[in-house]
Design a protein around this motif. Structure first.
Motif, PDB file in Angstrom:
ATOM      1  N   LEU A  85       0.724  -1.269  -0.244  1.00 23.56           N
ATOM      2  CA  LEU A  85      -0.092   0.072   0.091  1.00 23.56           C
ATOM      3  C   LEU A  85       0.843   1.303   0.219  1.00 23.56           C
ATOM      4  CD1 LEU A  85      -2.980  -1.028   2.400  1.00 23.56           C
ATOM      5  CD2 LEU A  85      -2.924  -0.788  -0.069  1.00 23.56           C
ATOM      6  N   SER A  86       1.902   1.233   0.740  1.00 21.97           N
ATOM      7  CA  SER A  86       2.857   2.328   0.773  1.00 21.97           C
ATOM      8  C   SER A  86       3.507   2.591  -0.592  1.00 21.97           C
ATOM      9  CB  SER A  86       3.979   2.131   1.852  1.00 21.97           C
ATOM     10  OG  SER A  86       3.285   2.086   3.029  1.00 21.97           O
ATOM     11  N   MET A  87       3.847   1.521  -1.255  1.00 22.34           N
ATOM     12  CA  MET A  87       4.530   1.575  -2.355  1.00 22.34           C
ATOM     13  C   MET A  87       3.594   2.324  -3.457  1.00 22.34           C
ATOM     14  SD  MET A  87       5.993  -1.351  -5.206  1.00 22.34           S
ATOM     15  CE  MET A  87       4.229  -1.954  -5.505  1.00 22.34           C
ATOM     16  N   LEU A  88       2.308   1.768  -3.486  1.00 22.40           N
ATOM     17  CA  LEU A  88       1.315   2.424  -4.301  1.00 22.40           C
ATOM     18  C   LEU A  88       1.040   3.802  -4.209  1.00 22.40           C
ATOM     19  CD1 LEU A  88      -1.479  -0.802  -4.692  1.00 22.40           C
ATOM     20  CD2 LEU A  88       0.201   0.144  -6.323  1.00 22.40           C
ATOM     21  N   GLU A  89       1.157   4.232  -2.888  1.00 23.00           N
ATOM     22  CA  GLU A  89       0.897   5.565  -2.508  1.00 23.00           C
ATOM     23  C   GLU A  89       2.248   6.449  -3.051  1.00 23.00           C
ATOM     24  OE1 GLU A  89      -1.462   8.614  -0.998  1.00 23.00           O
ATOM     25  OE2 GLU A  89      -1.883   6.549  -0.779  1.00 23.00           O
ATOM     26  N   GLY A  90       3.229   5.863  -2.913  1.00 24.00           N
ATOM     27  CA  GLY A  90       4.397   6.627  -3.447  1.00 24.00           C
ATOM     28  C   GLY A  90       4.339   6.736  -4.858  1.00 24.00           C
ATOM     29  N   ILE A  91       3.871   5.766  -5.690  1.00 23.84           N
ATOM     30  CA  ILE A  91       3.815   5.674  -7.183  1.00 23.84           C
ATOM     31  C   ILE A  91       2.906   6.982  -7.491  1.00 23.84           C
ATOM     32  CG2 ILE A  91       3.227   4.731  -9.098  1.00 23.84           C
ATOM     33  CD1 ILE A  91       4.177   2.140  -7.829  1.00 23.84           C
ATOM     34  N   MET A  92       1.803   6.985  -7.026  1.00 25.49           N
ATOM     35  CA  MET A  92       0.732   7.888  -7.241  1.00 25.49           C
ATOM     36  C   MET A  92       1.144   9.378  -7.051  1.00 25.49           C
ATOM     37  SD  MET A  92      -1.336   6.117  -9.093  1.00 25.49           S
ATOM     38  CE  MET A  92      -2.407   7.498  -9.412  1.00 25.49           C
ATOM     39  N   ALA A  93       2.094   9.626  -5.688  1.00 32.39           N
ATOM     40  CA  ALA A  93       2.174  10.917  -5.428  1.00 32.39           C
ATOM     41  C   ALA A  93       3.374  11.217  -6.086  1.00 32.39           C
ATOM     42  CB  ALA A  93       2.860  10.864  -3.720  1.00 32.39           C
ATOM     43  N   GLY A  94       4.161  10.402  -6.634  1.00 30.41           N
ATOM     44  CA  GLY A  94       5.284  10.871  -7.673  1.00 30.41           C
ATOM     45  C   GLY A  94       4.920  11.072  -8.926  1.00 30.41           C
TER      46      GLY A  94
END
Length: 300
Positions: A85-94
């Motif tokens: 979940l953190s990885m997906l959040e980081g991808i979308m924020a990037g």
């Protein structure tokens, strides 16, 4: 080069964040990991977006793709330390940060870019403090006075890092700085009502890509070549009128608007466009246009 220095700083900061995330992973819950990944990916994307947006003004798609790639990489690496979940959040924020940063870099003036880059980079560095805050218990108490040395040491190291990095950037040759250091005395001798334009060539780039001019208004164009190889500007249109002494160069058609400079030299000419429209200009030296030496006059 300012681009290389700043990207190196972002890479070093990403490495520091990853090391801290690995060391403190056990103290992070799912929500804390998502917050850190989002915050870091967003600010790295914004920093890279403004950098490439200002370096590649007029090529928004290209600068956006680079910035989003950098933001996604940072957000992904940070998020991987905390879970899916953190990885997906980081991808979308990037993705979002890179896109917004590139759009901002496209809109602002070159002299405004440094302030935005420094602001977003400072926010990226502050991820270190965010990681400390989100892993502290609400009921945590200071057991000894030595505890205060930890945040103070971290703060001092961050300040030193920013000061040293900023000095490196300021010493680097930047197209943003070059476009601001125009010497009016070196411009073509013309009427004071001419529109004065200086285009600087440095490391196979034009400092200006989109040039706004008015129809039937004299333009004083100066090409300042800081490279060790020759460059030129050519506009393949006959919708212009040469003013004053014509600029001649072997191999160039007299029909087109053409300005050539030898290595480490500058040349000037005066002209005016007779019709409104968008006129592409580029360097006719073989291979230079393909490397990005092109732009456009926007005549209103």
């Amino acid at each position: 080069m300012v681009e290389t220095v700043l990207i190196g700083m972002l890479a070093a900061l990403t490495l520091v964040i990853l090391i801290l995330a690995k060391l403190r992973k056990s103290k992070f819950g799912p929500m804390q990991g998502m917050v850190v990944s989002m915050y870091f990916g967003m600010n790295i994307g914004l920093t890279a977006g403004v950098l490439y947006g200002i370096l590649y003004q007029g090529e928004l798609f290209f600068s956006t793709m680079i910035a989003m790639t950098i933001g996604v990489m940072a957000g992904t690496l940070c998020g991987l330390c905390f879970g899916m979940l953190s990885m997906l959040e980081g991808i979308m924020a990037g993705l979002m940060g890179g896109m917004m940063g590139a759009m901002l870099g496209e809109m602002i003036q070159p002299n405004e870019a440094n302030s935005f880059i420094q602001l977003f980079f400072l926010l990226s560095v502050s991820t270190i403090f965010i990681m400390i805050i989100v892993t502290s218990r609400k009921d945590a108490q200071v057991q000894q006075k030595k505890w205060i040395l930890k945040p103070l040491t971290l703060f001092v190291c961050s300040v030193v890092y920013l000061v040293v990095a900023n000095s490196l950037v300021m010493k680097s040759d930047s197209l943003v700085q070059l476009t601001q250091n125009q010497d009016p005395q070196n411009l073509v001798d013309s009427d004071r009502f001419d529109q004065q334009i200086m285009v600087v060539t440095k490391e196979m780039r034009y400092s200006l890509r989109d040039i706004q001019v008015e129809k039937n208004t004299p333009v004083a164009l100066t090409l300042n070549n800081l490279d060790a190889i020759e460059h030129d500007i050519e506009v393949r249109t006959d919708a212009y009128m040469q003013l004053g002494k014509a600029h001649q160069h072997h191999g160039a058609s007299n029909k087109w608007l053409h300005l050539h400079t030898a290595p480490n030299a500058q040349e000037s000419l005066r002209f005016e466009f007779k019709e409104s429209g968008i006129y592409e200009f580029y360097c006719t030296i073989p291979g230079h246009k393909e490397q990005g030496m092109k732009g456009q006059f926007i005549v209103s």
